[in-house]
Every structure is written in structure tokens, then in C-alpha cells.
Design an enzyme around this catalytic site. Structure first.
Site, PDB file in Angstrom:
ATOM      1  N   LYS A 113       0.821  -1.214   0.000  1.00  0.00           N
ATOM      2  CA  LYS A 113       0.000   0.000   0.000  1.00  0.00           C
ATOM      3  C   LYS A 113       0.855   1.264   0.000  1.00  0.00           C
ATOM      4  CE  LYS A 113      -4.440  -1.668   1.650  1.00  0.00           C
ATOM      5  NZ  LYS A 113      -5.583  -1.425   2.537  1.00  0.00           N
ATOM      6  N   LYS A 198      -4.917 -11.137  -7.215  1.00  0.00           N
ATOM      7  CA  LYS A 198      -6.194 -11.418  -6.554  1.00  0.00           C
ATOM      8  C   LYS A 198      -7.274 -10.428  -7.008  1.00  0.00           C
ATOM      9  CE  LYS A 198      -8.099 -11.839  -1.897  1.00  0.00           C
ATOM     10  NZ  LYS A 198      -7.880 -11.734  -0.471  1.00  0.00           N
ATOM     11  N   LYS A 201     -11.790  -5.405  -4.742  1.00  0.00           N
ATOM     12  CA  LYS A 201     -12.897  -4.467  -4.914  1.00  0.00           C
ATOM     13  C   LYS A 201     -12.393  -3.041  -5.105  1.00  0.00           C
ATOM     14  CE  LYS A 201     -14.032  -3.948   0.074  1.00  0.00           C
ATOM     15  NZ  LYS A 201     -12.750  -4.448   0.582  1.00  0.00           N
TER      16      LYS A 201
END
Ligand code: TRP
Length: 334
Positions: A113, A198, A201
Site C-alpha cells: 500500500k 487477486k 474491490k
């Protein structure tokens, strides 16, 4: 005998997609009868990345409605918004004073991140796993179902709990067990356009995932566009045929058939057949969830009442733990 306590949560940082359903919610529904379950909407985790306030609010309620629409039953489980139970923030602070910079520095999610949000590497992003530890330890959770990408955070939670307990004569926290669904059961649904990563969302490319609220036509279109390979044969091989294998996995989980059975069904057929049949299957499967969602979401007052009830139940348990902690560390109780 008391039931084991099970806790999990989803960040309202994007619209829920089929990977969340297959990897989390679908399994949670089944665990409600045999466990004391708490399902959280972790909005405090979501703000470690900048969120549009209106979107955050809307999505939090949308996801709560989707929990309910998918079969999470508020008579059996507590559904609550993390920020409604202030004990999360309070315990997180105390745990911040026991976690080491070095341990947090090793977290791969933080490293990932920090590179995707390089302009906003905030302190919250760094201590995110400590807040997650607080979420879990507050409820003395026995089991924490999470995806494989959260395993490292759970191990840290266990380390923090054990270290904390060792300071005192009586253990304060239950040391939780990770509960990672095996990959074959569909805990890892991959991105449609890039089947080596992966399905997420928060992916900027919406063609990468099937939203739980996607229209049947959109679902079909996204599956038709899904990346496959230049081969012809429909077979399960996650290394050489990652795209096709991902489609087979989704088909298997949604139909309840084994991968072998699904592969057999498509023997001699082309990728296009698999994509169209899968699109129709998923659209049909999601239809009742979508119908439930729109019914539940229309009555926001009722939805908020369910969340208030969930928060009240959660708070009861959280308060007891926080008090024990405060007492142990020498905070004067009011
Ligand atoms: N970090 C988890 C994720 O991104 C979400 C989460 C926050 C969580 N607190 C939790 C999951 C507690 C399980 C238990 O998926």
C-alpha cells in the site's frame, strides 16, 4: 457449552464483488449456527487510504445491506460498524504501545500500500495491523476467518496478544486461531483481466471483478472479456492456464460441483461456452441476493436500527475486555 466466538470484517473501501462473497460472506453464513459471530464494517481501516466521505457513508450501508441480503441473520450474529464501538480505537492505542516498529515494517500489505499510495503513507496505514489486532482481541475471538493475504496480520495479532499476556499473572487476551479457507474452496478468486493477481474491490479497472450488484448483462460482458490463453482446451492448470482455471474455480464454487465435474462438463467445448454459461450461472445466482439487497436498502431507518443493535451487542463484549486491560496496565478506572 458456550459457542466459540468468531469475528471478521470487510473494509468499505469499494463495492463488494464476487471474491468477497465467495471468500468471506458465503462461508460466514454457514458458520452462524455453531459460533457466536460478529461481522464488522471496518470503516476505521478504510480511512487509512483517502476516501470520499459520501462514498464511504453510502458503501458502509450498502455492504451492511449486502451482509443481510446474503443471509447474515441479525438474530444470530452481531453486524456492526467499527466506529460505533469506540473501544476499538481505545484498545488500538494501548496496543500501539506494545507493538514494535520493526514488526509493522515487515508487513507486506503495508509495503504494497505504501507503493500504491506513495503520496499518503500515513501513520494509520502503518499501524493498521494493530487496529486489526484490537478488533479481534476485544472480543476474545477464537476464530478469525480471513483470506490468505491477512495471515501475516493474524500472526502479528497472536504475537501481540501473547506478549501482552506474558506481562501479567492472568492471561488477558485469548490468542486467536487463523481460519484460512483452503484455496480450492475458493478463498482466492483472481482478477478477470490479470488472473495472476487477486480479485480486488478497490481495483480501478471494473472489468477485473464482478460486482455483487452488477447487472446480468454486465456480468456476461465482463466474463466474455476475461483474459484466457491462446490454447483451446478447457482444463484446470493454475500455472499455465490461470485465466481459465479462475473461471473454473468460480463455476465450481457457485454451482457446488467439483472442479473435475466442471472440467468434464466442458469437455470438447470452447472457452466461449464456458464464459457464457458462467455468466448466466453467476447472474442467476446473484439475482435473489440483489433482490433482497434492494428491498433492505430502501428502508435505511430499519438498516440503521439493525446496526445499532449489533453495535450494542458488540460494545457489551468489548467493554468487558477493555476494562480488564485498563485495570491490568494501571489506568485508574472512573
Ligand atoms: N484487514 C482486513 C482486510 O483487509 C479487514 C479487517 C479489519 C479484519 N479488521 C479485521 C478481518 C478483523 C478480520 C478480523 O481484509
Amino acid at each position: 457449552m458456550t459457542k466459540p466466538t468468531l469475528l471478521s470484517g470487510i473494509q468499505p473501501s469499494g463495492d463488494l464483488m464476487i471474491g468477497n462473497y465467495i471468500g468471506s460472506i458465503k462461508n460466514w453464513v454457514k458458520m452462524q449456527d455453531t459460533n457466536n459471530c460478529l461481522f464488522s464494517l471496518v470503516n476505521m481501516h478504510a480511512i487509512t487510504v483517502e476516501q470520499n466521505p459520501e462514498d464511504l457513508k453510502k458503501r458502509t450501508l450498502d455492504i451492511a445491506a449486502l451482509y443481510l441480503a446474503s443471509g447474515i441473520d441479525p438474530d444470530k450474529s452481531s453486524i456492526f460498524i467499527q466506529s460505533h464501538v469506540s473501544e476499538h480505537a481505545e484498545l488500538a492505542w494501548i496496543l500501539n504501545c506494545t507493538a514494535y516498529m520493526g514488526e509493522l515494517n515487515r508487513m507486506t500489505q503495508f509495503k504494497d500500500k505504501s507503493s500504491t499510495h506513495a503520496q499518503n503513507i500515513n501513520v494509520g496505514l502503518f499501524s493498521y495491523p494493530v487496529l486489526m489486532a484490537a478488533d479481534i482481541l476485544l472480543y476474545q475471538a477464537d476464530k478469525v476467518p480471513v483470506g490468505a493475504d491477512q495471515k501475516q496480520h493474524l500472526e502479528l495479532t497472536r504475537d501481540i496478544a501473547t506478549r501482552f499476556n506474558n506481562r501479567f499473572e492472568q492471561p488477558i487476551f485469548k490468542v486467536p486461531e487463523p481460519f484460512i479457507a483452503p484455496t480450492t474452496a475458493g478463498s482466492r478468486i483472481m482478477s478477470l483481466q490479470d488472473p495472476t493477481s487477486k480479485m480486488s474491490k478497490s481495483d480501478a479497472n471494473t472489468n477485473n471483478f464482478i460486482g455483487l450488484l452488477d447487472h446480468p448483462k454486465t456480468i456476461l460482458k465482463k466474463f466474455k472479456k476475461a483474459q484466457t490463453d491462446s490454447g483451446l482446451e478447457i482444463s484446470y492448470d493454475t500455472v499455465n492456464k490461470a485465466g481459465v482455471s479462475n473461471l473454473l474455480t468460480i463455476y465450481s464454487v457457485i454451482s457446488g460441483k467439483s472442479i473435475e465435474q466442471v472440467v468434464k462438463n466442458f469437455e470438447g467445448k470452447m472457452y466461449g461456452h464456458l464464459k457464457v454459461e458462467l455468466g448466466e450461472l453467476v447472474a442467476e445466482y446473484l439475482k435473489p441476493i440483489q433482490d433482497n439487497f434492494y428491498r433492505i436498502r430502501k428502508d435505511e431507518a430499519e438498516l440503521k436500527a439493525i446496526l445499532a443493535q449489533g453495535a450494542k451487542q458488540a460494545k457489551n463484549q468489548a467493554q468487558a475486555t477493555l476494562q480488564k486491560v485498563q485495570q491490568a496496565i494501571g489506568f485508574v478506572l472512573p
